[in-house]
Design a protein around this motif. Structure first.
Motif, short mmCIF file in Angstrom:
data_model
loop_
_atom_site.label_atom_id
_atom_site.label_comp_id
_atom_site.label_asym_id
_atom_site.label_seq_id
_atom_site.Cartn_x
_atom_site.Cartn_y
_atom_site.Cartn_z
N GLU A 111 0.84 -1.20 0.00
CA GLU A 111 0.00 0.00 0.00
C GLU A 111 0.87 1.25 0.00
O GLU A 111 0.56 2.24 -0.67
CB GLU A 111 -0.91 -0.03 1.22
CG GLU A 111 -1.84 1.18 1.32
CD GLU A 111 -2.71 1.13 2.57
OE1 GLU A 111 -2.96 2.20 3.14
OE2 GLU A 111 -3.12 0.01 2.96
N THR A 117 0.83 4.32 -2.69
CA THR A 117 0.66 5.71 -2.25
C THR A 117 1.75 6.60 -2.83
O THR A 117 1.49 7.70 -3.35
CB THR A 117 0.68 5.79 -0.72
OG1 THR A 117 -0.42 5.03 -0.20
CG2 THR A 117 0.58 7.23 -0.24
N ASN A 145 1.24 7.06 -6.66
CA ASN A 145 0.15 8.00 -6.95
C ASN A 145 0.59 9.45 -6.68
O ASN A 145 0.26 10.35 -7.45
CB ASN A 145 -1.07 7.67 -6.09
CG ASN A 145 -2.01 6.71 -6.78
OD1 ASN A 145 -2.12 6.71 -8.00
ND2 ASN A 145 -2.70 5.88 -6.01
N ALA A 169 0.93 2.46 -10.31
CA ALA A 169 0.15 2.57 -9.08
C ALA A 169 -1.16 1.80 -9.19
O ALA A 169 -1.57 1.09 -8.25
CB ALA A 169 -0.13 4.04 -8.76
N ALA A 192 -2.19 -1.34 -6.89
CA ALA A 192 -3.38 -1.25 -6.04
C ALA A 192 -4.35 -2.38 -6.35
O ALA A 192 -4.96 -2.98 -5.44
CB ALA A 192 -4.05 0.11 -6.23
N ASP A 202 -6.20 -2.69 -2.90
CA ASP A 202 -6.18 -1.38 -2.21
C ASP A 202 -7.13 -0.44 -2.95
O ASP A 202 -6.76 0.22 -3.92
CB ASP A 202 -4.75 -0.83 -2.20
CG ASP A 202 -4.62 0.52 -1.50
OD1 ASP A 202 -5.66 1.08 -1.09
OD2 ASP A 202 -3.48 1.00 -1.38
N ASN A 209 -6.22 3.57 -3.12
CA ASN A 209 -5.19 3.93 -4.10
C ASN A 209 -5.63 3.61 -5.52
O ASN A 209 -5.20 4.29 -6.47
CB ASN A 209 -3.87 3.22 -3.75
CG ASN A 209 -3.01 4.05 -2.80
OD1 ASN A 209 -2.75 5.22 -3.06
ND2 ASN A 209 -2.60 3.44 -1.70
#
Length: 884
Positions: free
Chosen positions: A628, A632, A635, A657, A661, A666, A669
């Motif tokens: 994760e 992050t 992104n 990303a 994700a 996730d 994200n």
């Protein structure tokens, strides 16, 4: 104003003798007299080919291309003023003085040449009705004197600039008075003020404040406090010279730097005032008797290592009501009668936007560098190539006069650009001061070591641990980082370091105390920290504290407490940079966690380029790319690249990303990546794909309960609708976004959406609504220092100004907006490009072209606060006029 002369310029200064008493006697009559005097001077100066370029109170300053013209103007003016009937005020006597030197006027129509300082002192030495000439003017006018005049040699006189004596001449003519008291030069007042090898530059405000303090009836003792190298001694000497007329029995300088025994202080004072000591009475008692009825000013220089002698000073003041004492010290004396005066560093130019070449030389630190550089390299001059480096050098040296003088001496071998590259380590460069300077001032390190050696051992420990902080620290941070074992008296230690001028106290945005250290002192402290073997532990504690702070701030960066936490992080920006830099090689995990927590800070405060650099560093050292945290960071890097129009790397980052994700499930994200990818599609002209991606993100945000994401998606769907020409749908979506951003208290979101609503209002022909939206958006952006939002609103208001033919206002605001966008590294977004290009085209077609171009350039140099104030004033005008 006529063109000002340059090259060898002769200056004529005038003022009215005893003007203060005349103003107090009859203000109305004096005002009329000053106006009449000015009219006479203006007429006769102009008639003799001069330019009266400045008035200061009842004084005037004029410049001439030749000394002969200046002298003839002075004679004609003095004769006219002496012949004038001044009515009930009685005779008004005007002092005049002439001096010449090399000078070039600046963009404001003023001169900053060294000859003006000396001329001011020459004028102050004269009397009403008298015309004084420097030796330079005497030589320039040899054989060219006005008819019927001669020159009387008044001999050499030390003026109050404390430089070499000046040979002074008086113009003699049958129509002029020929009997005057002695000049009010240093020789005609009891004093022992030492001659100075270099001119005293700037600090007019500080000199005036110190003089004003010592002229107060209820002030007997003033202590100039500050770290070594701030120019306390020169300031004290100049203030003392200005006060010579206030002390009938003299002004006496008492140097104490070479003294080590506090018991000897009264003996040195006795020697300075020429008191012959008697063996049958303590010297303090003799001094009290000697000074009891005298008007004397004592200047006690460098007292910090002799503070045990402070009671002697208090004893003398108690027994001599007309005695006053001016002290220079790195620590206050702590006497009840004492008034502390902190000596600030020299004035520095702003960094952003940088000042123009003409503006740069107006700053005291830069003036000092130039003057000292020219003393070792006469051909040195500031130009477009070296000006940025020179300004940055002055910043890096904290505006400290000693440091600047030592650096300027290096111009003999190094250009400012080359010098700047060597200033990463300041102390080794700033050596080899003048051989006749005190030993402690021959290198900057010696100056700081002098203060360090006066500290107790625990205070030395605290100082070197505080050096780990970059840009200052709160008391909480100091306790956590510098006192891990709890064995130091931090409160008392900080207080002592403040007394020794090794720390400075400020207030943060919340009104809490913050303690900062000059970078030159910090560098010294870091050396001591390394030598003590404490560096690594101090760095670890520093990193742990700021990681905890940043992770505590991150959840608050999108809600109602946004400004509070953004300001806290901004205050600690240098500490955060230091932690990120340290983590690169010492603690990769801390660096990645810190970068992930700082994403929104970089985004909202417009630190796009810097944020991208740190994120690239964090991404390059991932132990596991399927986390994760990695999503992050990807992104965040993509979002910052998108904001700067760097689309190719942004797409690569956001695709990675999105893949990451989806792989780990996730949803948050994933939604963020879809919105960023949609934004990039819109920039590439594919509004349909942008809308599809945003619609895919919306339910993900809703499922996560992430209101900011929902609001942002509504705004971006509005952007896609606007790109397709559906302004009504865009406005509806914007309103939905605005409602949510207001619920959150998210000012950057509010500013963004209001800027977009202003566009749709204008497209619908509702200029009034557009002006209201831009005004509210600008206020929201200003509230949290959202520079991106500010640039949008400035640009939008510039376009509205074009619509009402306010060409110059539009050009200023657009210039300011473009300068801001350049500093952020951002571009005009595709949906706003048409409006922006139309505004630029309208300005290019408008007239008068010169005024508009001048306004554009001026706008680019506007400080941001001023640009915002002007934009809000324009918005108010537009709203009010359209209301009517």
């Amino acid at each position: 104003m006529p063109e000002l002369p340059s090259g060898t310029v002769t200056f004529l200064f005038t003022d009215i003798e005893g003007s203060t008493a005349l103003w107090e006697r009859d203000r109305a009559a004096m005002r009329a007299a000053v106006d009449r005097q000015l009219a006479i001077l203006q007429s006769l100066i102009t008639a003799h080919h001069g330019v009266l370029y400045k008035t200061v109170g009842d004084g005037t300053q004029a410049a001439f291309g030749t000394a002969e013209d200046a002298l003839r103007a002075a004679l004609a003016s003095q004769r006219a003023l002496l012949a004038e009937d001044w009515g009930e005020l009685g005779p008004i006597r005007v002092r005049m003085a002439l001096h010449a030197g090399e000078a070039i006027p600046d963009a404001r129509g003023e001169y900053l040449a060294a000859p003006l300082n000396r001329l001011s002192r020459l004028l102050a030495a004269g009397h009403g009705g008298q015309i004084l000439l420097s030796q330079t003017v005497q030589q320039l006018t040899r054989g060219e004197l006005p008819a019927g005049t001669t020159l009387q040699d008044l001999g050499e006189h030390r003026l109050r600039d404390l430089l070499e004596p000046e040979r002074v001449f008086q113009l003699v003519h049958p129509d002029l008075p020929d009997q005057f008291p002695p000049l009010t030069s240093l020789e005609n007042r009891p004093n022992n003020l030492p001659r100075q090898p270099t001119p005293f530059l700037g600090r007019e405000r500080e000199v005036g404040e110190v003089v004003g303090l010592l002229q107060k009836d209820d002030v007997q003792l003033v202590t100039l406090v500050g770290p070594g190298g701030t120019g306390k001694t020169r300031l004290a000497l100049q203030a003392a010279a200005e006060l010579l007329d206030d002390f009938a029995d003299g002004v006496f300088f008492v140097p104490l730097a070479g003294l080590s025994d506090p018991d000897l202080v009264p003996h040195v004072i006795a020697g300075a005032v020429s008191l012959h000591e008697e063996s049958n009475q303590p010297v303090v008692e003799q001094l009290k008797e000697f000074l009891a009825a005298k008007q004397v000013l004592l200047v006690l220089d460098n007292v910090e290592h002799l503070v045990e002698a402070a009671p002697v000073v208090g004893d003398l003041l108690g027994g001599a009501p007309q005695l006053k004492v001016l002290v220079t010290s790195r620590v206050p004396l702590r006497l009840r009668a004492e008034r502390e005066y902190p000596v600030p560093p020299l004035g520095l130019p702003r960094r952003k936007p940088p000042p123009t070449l003409e503006q740069l030389s107006q700053f005291e630190a830069v003036r000092l560098f130039i003057e000292r550089a020219q003393s070792v390299k006469p051909g040195f001059a500031v130009d477009n190539a070296n000006a940025p480096a020179l300004a940055e050098i002055c910043h890096r040296l904290d505006g400290l006069p000693l440091a600047i003088e030592l650096a300027a001496a290096r111009v003999r071998m190094l250009s400012p650009q080359a010098m700047l590259t060597r200033l990463e380590q300041r102390l080794p460069l700033l050596t080899s001061g003048a051989r006749d300077a005190p030993e402690r001032q021959r290198t900057l390190r010696n100056t700081i070591a002098w203060s360090y050696d006066l500290l107790d051992p625990d205070e030395q420990v605290l100082l070197r641990r505080l050096a780990v902080f970059a840009g200052g620290a709160s008391f909480e941070a100091i306790e956590a980082v510098a006192n891990p074992e709890g064995d130091l008296d931090v409160f008392g230690g900080v207080e002592r370091l403040l007394e020794h001028s090794l720390l400075r106290q400020e207030e943060d945005a919340e009104g809490q105390p913050r303690f900062t250290m000059l970078e030159t002192i910090r560098e010294f402290g870091l050396v001591q920290l390394e030598e003590s073997g404490e560096t690594e532990h101090a760095r670890q504690r520093h990193a742990a504290f700021f990681l905890e702070l940043t992770e505590a701030a991150e959840p608050h960066l999108q809600g109602a407490q946004q400004r509070l936490w953004l300001d806290r992080l901004e205050a600690e920006h240098d500490n955060l940079r230091a932690t990120l830099d340290w983590s690169r090689t010492c603690d990769v995990d801390t660096g990645r966690r810190l970068a992930a927590a700082l994403c929104w800070f970089w985004y909202y405060r417009g630190h796009f380029t810097e944020g991208r650099d740190w994120l690239e560093q964090a991404l390059s050292c991932a132990a596991d790319p399927s986390t994760e945290q990695q999503a992050t960071l990807l992104n965040a890097a993509a979002a910052l690249a998108w904001r700067q129009g760097d689309h190719v790397p942004a797409i690569a980052l956001v695709e990675e990303a999105l893949t990451t994700a989806r792989r780990i499930g996730d949803r948050l994200n994933m939604a963020l990546a879809l919105v960023i990818r949609g934004n990039l599609a819109l920039e590439q002209g594919d509004a349909r794909q942008a809308e599809s991606l945003h619609l895919e993100a919306l339910p993900l945000f809703e499922a996560c309960g992430y209101t900011w994401g929902v609001a942002t998606t509504f705004n971006q769907l509005g952007e896609a609708a606007r790109a397709r020409g559906d302004n009504d749908r865009a406005a509806t979506l914007y309103q939905s976004a605005l409602h949510l951003f207001r619920e959150l208290g998210n000012n950057p979101g509010i500013a963004m959406v209001l800027s977009n609503l202003a566009y749709t209002a204008r497209a619908a022909g509702d200029t009034h609504r557009a002006a209201i939206s831009y005004r509210e958006g600008l206020r929201a952006a200003r509230e949290v220092n959202d520079r991106t939002g500010i640039s949008w609103c400035l640009t939008g208001l510039a376009s509205l100004a074009v619509q009402v033919s306010a060409w110059e206002q539009s050009a200023r605001l657009l210039g300011a907006a473009e300068a801001l966008s350049t500093s952020l590294g951002t571009i005009v977004e595709s949906v706003d490009r048409e409006q922006h290009e139309a505004t630029v085209a309208a300005l290019q077609a408008a007239s008068p072209k010169t005024a508009i171009e001048t306004a554009w350039v001026a706008g680019q140099a506007l400080p941001l606060d001023q640009a915002v104030a002007e934009a809000l004033a324009l918005a108010d005008e537009l709203v009010n006029s359209l209301d009517a």
